[in-house]
Design a protein around this motif. Structure first.
Motif, PDB file in Angstrom:
ATOM      1  N   UNK A 194       0.850  -1.188   0.000  1.00 53.37           N
ATOM      2  CA  UNK A 194       0.000   0.000   0.000  1.00 53.37           C
ATOM      3  C   UNK A 194       0.889   1.242   0.000  1.00 53.37           C
ATOM      4  N   UNK A 195       1.282   1.738  -1.166  1.00 55.08           N
ATOM      5  CA  UNK A 195       2.207   2.876  -1.203  1.00 55.08           C
ATOM      6  C   UNK A 195       1.565   4.157  -0.702  1.00 55.08           C
ATOM      7  N   UNK A 196       2.405   4.992  -0.098  1.00 54.10           N
ATOM      8  CA  UNK A 196       1.958   6.318   0.331  1.00 54.10           C
ATOM      9  C   UNK A 196       2.268   7.382  -0.723  1.00 54.10           C
ATOM     10  N   UNK A 197       3.037   7.012  -1.731  1.00 56.09           N
ATOM     11  CA  UNK A 197       3.327   7.907  -2.860  1.00 56.09           C
ATOM     12  C   UNK A 197       3.771   7.052  -4.044  1.00 56.09           C
ATOM     13  N   UNK A 198       3.638   7.614  -5.237  1.00 55.19           N
ATOM     14  CA  UNK A 198       4.060   6.923  -6.460  1.00 55.19           C
ATOM     15  C   UNK A 198       5.192   7.722  -7.098  1.00 55.19           C
ATOM     16  N   UNK A 199       6.243   7.010  -7.487  1.00 59.44           N
ATOM     17  CA  UNK A 199       7.454   7.631  -8.033  1.00 59.44           C
ATOM     18  C   UNK A 199       7.533   7.323  -9.527  1.00 59.44           C
ATOM     19  N   UNK A 200       7.768   8.368 -10.333  1.00 58.38           N
ATOM     20  CA  UNK A 200       7.843   8.184 -11.788  1.00 58.38           C
ATOM     21  C   UNK A 200       9.064   8.910 -12.335  1.00 58.38           C
ATOM     22  N   UNK A 201       9.484   8.491 -13.524  1.00 56.06           N
ATOM     23  CA  UNK A 201      10.514   9.211 -14.258  1.00 56.06           C
ATOM     24  C   UNK A 201       9.955  10.552 -14.710  1.00 56.06           C
ATOM     25  N   UNK A 202      10.826  11.541 -14.780  1.00 53.22           N
ATOM     26  CA  UNK A 202      10.397  12.897 -15.124  1.00 53.22           C
ATOM     27  C   UNK A 202       9.903  13.028 -16.566  1.00 53.22           C
ATOM     28  N   UNK A 203      10.249  12.063 -17.416  1.00 52.24           N
ATOM     29  CA  UNK A 203       9.881  12.153 -18.833  1.00 52.24           C
ATOM     30  C   UNK A 203       8.371  11.973 -18.991  1.00 52.24           C
ATOM     31  N   UNK A 204       7.676  12.977 -19.522  1.00 47.58           N
ATOM     32  CA  UNK A 204       6.208  12.888 -19.609  1.00 47.58           C
ATOM     33  C   UNK A 204       5.716  11.893 -20.649  1.00 47.58           C
TER      34      UNK A 204
END
Length: 343
Positions: A194-204
Motif C-alpha cells: 500500500x504505497x503512500x506515494x508513487x514515483x515516476x521518471x520525469x519524462x512525460x
C-alpha cells in the motif's frame, strides 16, 4: 545450458569465481570467455537448475542451446498455443508442460568483473528477493516506483528494503506493456503493498510515467517525479552502501538520454547529488541524434554525430587509418548529412 562445468570448459574458460557463480543458488546465465575466438568474444552458459533439466542433459556431452521462448524485445510465451505459433522456425524442439505459468520470469544474466559478480539482467533466482537499503531508509514511507521506458523494472520500497521486479523489457512493445501492468498488480497483491506515494521518471512521454500519474490521481496519492540521471546516481549510491546521511557525491552518468529540468533531453551528466537533491555541475555538449530512436539502436550514428560536430572531414583525413573511421565511411553518411541539414 551445459550438463556440468566440464562440458562448459570445452567451449569457454571458467575461473574459480565463475564456477562458483554458475553453481550458486541463483543459477544465472554467466557470460564466459570463449576458448576459440569469434565475432562475439563471450558465450552465456548456465547449469541445470531443475530436476527436469538434469534429466534432460544427463546423457549429453555437448550443450543445448535454450531460448526463453520470446522474440527480440518481446515477453516470453507462456501458453502452449502461443509457444507453438511464435517459436515456429526458431526452436527445433519444444519442452512443454501442463502446468500454467502465472509469472513470466526470464533467466538472470551475470558475469565476473574485477573479481566480483555483476548482474546484467536481474530476473529468475534474484527477483523478487529484497535488497537491503543503506542506513537511513528504515523510516522511509512505502513507495511504488514505476521504472523507465526501456529495459523496465519497477520497485516496491518498504521497511528499509527495495523489492525489484524481474526484468520486463521495453514498454513500447504491446505485449511487454500488458505483462508490465499484470506484473505490477501481481507484486502489489503478493506483497500487500500500500504505497503512500508513487514515483515516476520525469519524462512525460514514458508509458510508466503516464500510468503512475493516472494511479496517483485515482488513488489520491502524491506523485514524485525523478530526473533520469539522478536516479542512476542514487542507485549507485545505494548499491555501494552510501547512507542517507553520507552527504553529496559527484555522479558521472553516461547511460543515455533523460528528460531534463529545462525540458530538453540531457545526457553525459555530471551531478553533485545526494538521495534527495542534485545540482547539474557539468554535461557533454549536446549533439544531434541522426534518425532519433534509430541512433539508439545503431550507436555508430551518435559516434559520427560527435565527430561531425568536431569537423568530420578533418577527422576523417587525419585518422584515415583507424578502423573506426573506415567503418563509418562505409555507412550512409550522405543520408545523415541531409538529416542534420533539415534539423
Amino acid at each position: 545450458m551445459g550438463r556440468d562445468v566440464d562440458v562448459i570448459r570445452q567451449y569457454c574458460h571458467v575461473t574459480e569465481a565463475e564456477a562458483v557463480l554458475l553453481h550458486s543458488k541463483h543459477a544465472p546465465i554467466v557470460l564466459l570467455e570463449r576458448r576459440v575466438g569469434g565475432e562475439i568474444p563471450t558465450i552465456g552458459f548456465m547449469l541445470p537448475y531443475t530436476p527436469l533439466h538434469a534429466l534432460l542433459l544427463e546423457t549429453w556431452d555437448t550443450p543445448l542451446i535454450m531460448t526463453s521462448a520470446n522474440r527480440s524485445e518481446e515477453p516470453q510465451c507462456i501458453t502452449l498455443v502461443e509457444t507453438r505459433q511464435r517459436m515456429q522456425g526458431i526452436a527445433d524442439y519444444l519442452l512443454l508442460h501442463n502446468r500454467p505459468i502465472v509469472n513470466r520470469v526470464d533467466d538472470s544474466v551475470a558475469r565476473i568483473l574485477a573479481g566480483k559478480s555483476r548482474i546484467l539482467r536481474r530476473a529468475r533466482g534474484y527477483a523478487p528477493e529484497p535488497i537491503n537499503l543503506p542506513s537511513g531508509f528504515a523510516n522511509a514511507p512505502p513507495l511504488l516506483a514505476m521504472g523507465g521506458e526501456l529495459k523496465n523494472t519497477f520497485a516496491l520500497l518498504r521497511d528499509g528494503q527495495a523489492i525489484l521486479s524481474q526484468h520486463l523489457g521495453d514498454l513500447e512493445d504491446a505485449r511487454t506493456w500488458r505483462e508490465y501492468t499484470h506484473t505490477l498488480q501481481l507484486y502489489r497483491d503478493l506483497f500487500q503493498h500500500q504505497p503512500q506515494a508513487i514515483v515516476v521518471d520525469k519524462h512525460p512521454g514514458y508509458r510508466s510515467t503516464q500510468l503512475g500519474q493516472q494511479w496517483a490521481r485515482e488513488q489520491g496519492l502524491p506523485l514524485i517525479e525523478v530526473q533520469h540521471h539522478h536516479a542512476h546516481v542514487a542507485a549507485c549510491m545505494a548499491e555501494n552502501g552510501w547512507s542517507v546521511e553520507g552527504g553529496k557525491v559527484l555522479g558521472i552518468v553516461l547511460d543515455g538520454l533523460g528528460y531534463g529540468d529545462d525540458g530538453t533531453l540531457w545526457g553525459g551528466e555530471f551531478l553533485l547529488a545526494d538521495y534527495a537533491t542534485y545540482q547539474r555541475v557539468g554535461h557533454f555538449k549536446p549533439v544531434a541524434m541522426p534518425g532519433g530512436t534509430q541512433a539508439i539502436l545503431q550507436p555508430w550514428r551518435n559516434t559520427w554525430a560527435h565527430l561531425h560536430a568536431l569537423g568530420w572531414s578533418a577527422v576523417a583525413a587525419h585518422f584515415a587509418d583507424l578502423e573506426l573511421i573506415q567503418f563509418l565511411q562505409q555507412q550512409p553518411l550522405a543520408t545523415l548529412e541531409t538529416m542534420l541539414a533539415r534539423g
